[in-house]
Motif scaffolding. Structure first.
Motif, mmCIF file in Angstrom:
data_model
loop_
_atom_site.group_PDB
_atom_site.id
_atom_site.type_symbol
_atom_site.label_atom_id
_atom_site.label_comp_id
_atom_site.label_asym_id
_atom_site.label_seq_id
_atom_site.Cartn_x
_atom_site.Cartn_y
_atom_site.Cartn_z
ATOM 1 N N ILE A 57 4.276 19.648 1.392
ATOM 2 C CA ILE A 57 3.250 18.608 1.229
ATOM 3 C C ILE A 57 2.741 18.491 -0.201
ATOM 4 N N SER A 58 2.678 19.616 -0.926
ATOM 5 C CA SER A 58 2.150 19.565 -2.295
ATOM 6 C C SER A 58 3.057 18.777 -3.242
ATOM 7 N N PRO A 59 4.380 19.089 -3.339
ATOM 8 C CA PRO A 59 5.215 18.292 -4.243
ATOM 9 C C PRO A 59 5.370 16.841 -3.798
ATOM 10 N N VAL A 60 5.395 16.582 -2.487
ATOM 11 C CA VAL A 60 5.494 15.203 -2.015
ATOM 12 C C VAL A 60 4.224 14.436 -2.371
ATOM 13 N N GLY A 61 3.067 15.088 -2.245
ATOM 14 C CA GLY A 61 1.816 14.455 -2.640
ATOM 15 C C GLY A 61 1.795 14.146 -4.132
ATOM 16 N N ALA A 62 2.363 15.060 -4.943
ATOM 17 C CA ALA A 62 2.415 14.828 -6.388
ATOM 18 C C ALA A 62 3.318 13.642 -6.722
ATOM 19 N N ILE A 63 4.423 13.481 -5.985
ATOM 20 C CA ILE A 63 5.298 12.323 -6.186
ATOM 21 C C ILE A 63 4.522 11.032 -5.908
ATOM 22 N N ASN A 64 3.771 11.034 -4.820
ATOM 23 C CA ASN A 64 2.976 9.850 -4.476
ATOM 24 C C ASN A 64 1.941 9.543 -5.564
ATOM 25 N N ASN A 65 1.308 10.598 -6.088
ATOM 26 C CA ASN A 65 0.329 10.393 -7.163
ATOM 27 C C ASN A 65 0.995 9.791 -8.405
ATOM 28 N N GLY A 66 2.188 10.289 -8.716
ATOM 29 C CA GLY A 66 2.912 9.766 -9.872
ATOM 30 C C GLY A 66 3.265 8.298 -9.706
ATOM 31 N N LEU A 67 3.668 7.916 -8.498
ATOM 32 C CA LEU A 67 3.999 6.508 -8.240
ATOM 33 C C LEU A 67 2.765 5.618 -8.359
ATOM 34 N N GLU A 68 1.621 6.120 -7.928
ATOM 35 C CA GLU A 68 0.385 5.343 -8.056
ATOM 36 C C GLU A 68 0.029 5.120 -9.525
ATOM 37 N N VAL A 69 0.240 6.156 -10.340
ATOM 38 C CA VAL A 69 -0.019 5.999 -11.774
ATOM 39 C C VAL A 69 0.885 4.933 -12.367
ATOM 40 N N LEU A 70 2.170 4.952 -11.995
ATOM 41 C CA LEU A 70 3.100 3.936 -12.499
ATOM 42 C C LEU A 70 2.660 2.525 -12.112
ATOM 43 N N ASP A 71 2.108 2.383 -10.896
ATOM 44 C CA ASP A 71 1.675 1.065 -10.427
ATOM 45 C C ASP A 71 0.419 0.581 -11.138
ATOM 46 N N GLU A 72 -0.449 1.530 -11.529
ATOM 47 C CA GLU A 72 -1.778 1.138 -12.008
ATOM 48 C C GLU A 72 -1.939 1.205 -13.521
ATOM 49 N N GLU A 73 -1.118 1.982 -14.208
ATOM 50 C CA GLU A 73 -1.314 2.195 -15.639
ATOM 51 C C GLU A 73 -0.353 1.344 -16.466
ATOM 52 N N ASN A 74 -0.855 0.870 -17.600
ATOM 53 C CA ASN A 74 -0.010 0.141 -18.548
ATOM 54 C C ASN A 74 0.359 0.988 -19.765
ATOM 55 N N SER A 75 -0.326 2.104 -19.924
ATOM 56 C CA SER A 75 -0.083 2.981 -21.064
ATOM 57 C C SER A 75 1.293 3.626 -20.952
ATOM 58 N N GLU A 76 2.076 3.528 -22.027
ATOM 59 C CA GLU A 76 3.402 4.150 -22.033
ATOM 60 C C GLU A 76 3.299 5.670 -21.911
ATOM 61 N N GLU A 77 2.247 6.231 -22.528
ATOM 62 C CA GLU A 77 2.054 7.681 -22.454
ATOM 63 C C GLU A 77 1.816 8.122 -21.009
ATOM 64 N N MET A 78 0.977 7.380 -20.285
ATOM 65 C CA MET A 78 0.700 7.719 -18.894
ATOM 66 C C MET A 78 1.921 7.508 -18.003
ATOM 67 N N LYS A 79 2.706 6.457 -18.313
ATOM 68 C CA LYS A 79 3.922 6.237 -17.535
ATOM 69 C C LYS A 79 4.923 7.370 -17.744
#
Length: 228
Positions: free
Chosen positions: A38-60
């Motif tokens: 559950i922990s690594p799968v949750g981290a994958i989901n968090n990463g995908l949310e960042v990609l959807d919401e952030e425009n910063s290249e550094e954050m992507k």
């Protein structure tokens, strides 16, 4: 976290050797696997949310790195669980120890302790391989703040002995180890954590081996030896 007791244990709370019902054991082992995943799968989901919401290249870039790392961890833990808990072939099947080493090293990349594996190149009956992999999980529990774990496999492939040397700050013998490994669960609530030593004990008895854990100075040594 839900815990399970057998009916016999509830009627007679004194310590006794009993076995969990097959459905309860299956449920607890599934919970144990889910706890790891559950922990690594949750981290994958968090990463995908960042990609959807952030425009910063550094954050992507950060998000993509998180997704890649978490995907590797999830894959490694699933491959480990497949050998440690899964059917791993038909009855009487043998497994290459190099495959066991590979999944163990992959699993340990996501843990705090360093890891070493000393074993011959050989095929070994699947239940012995499942046992040593489950002992690796107990070794991780023995060094909760990190340290080092060394697995040594000796003897004939069909009559091996396993030694796991666990070194680290506050090294300890896993909780209720001395009761759960022999199956004495009359007074011990069995949950997704406690099922680990209990299941290792089941495997050991199926293999005709005895499992023990002792202190060697400040370190913990877990062994699985053939019965005399």
């Amino acid at each position: 976290m839900a815990t399970i007791r057998t009916e016999a244990a509830m009627e007679h709370p004194e310590t006794q050797t009993v076995e969990l019902a097959a459905l309860d054991l299956a449920a607890l082992l599934c919970s144990r696997v889910c706890h790891d995943i559950i922990s690594p799968v949750g981290a994958i989901n968090n990463g995908l949310e960042v990609l959807d919401e952030e425009n910063s290249e550094e954050m992507k870039t950060f998000a993509l790195d998180l997704i890649r790392k978490s995907a590797r961890q999830a894959s490694a833990k699933l491959q480990f669980a497949r050998l440690a808990f899964g059917a791993a072939g038909s009855a009487g099947a043998e497994i290459d120890l190099s495959d066991a080493e590979k999944v163990a090293r992959g699993y340990m990349e996501g843990e705090k302790a360093s890891f070493d594996w000393i074993a011959p190149r050989a095929l070994m009956p699947k239940n012995q391989v499942k046992l040593v992999l489950n002992l690796v999980l107990l070794a991780v529990a023995a060094v909760p703040r990190g340290g080092s774990i060394t697995v040594t496999i000796e003897g004939e492939p069909k009559n091996p002995s396993f030694t796991l040397h666990c070194s680290g700050p506050t090294a300890r013998i896993p909780h209720a180890f001395e009761r759960l490994v022999p199956g004495e669960i009359g007074e011990v609530p069995v949950d997704a954590h406690a099922v680990q030593p209990y299941y290792a004990g089941l495997l050991a008895r199926a293999c005709g081996m005895t499992v023990a854990a002792v202190f060697a100075g400040v370190d913990v040594v877990i062994t699985a030896l053939p019965k005399a």
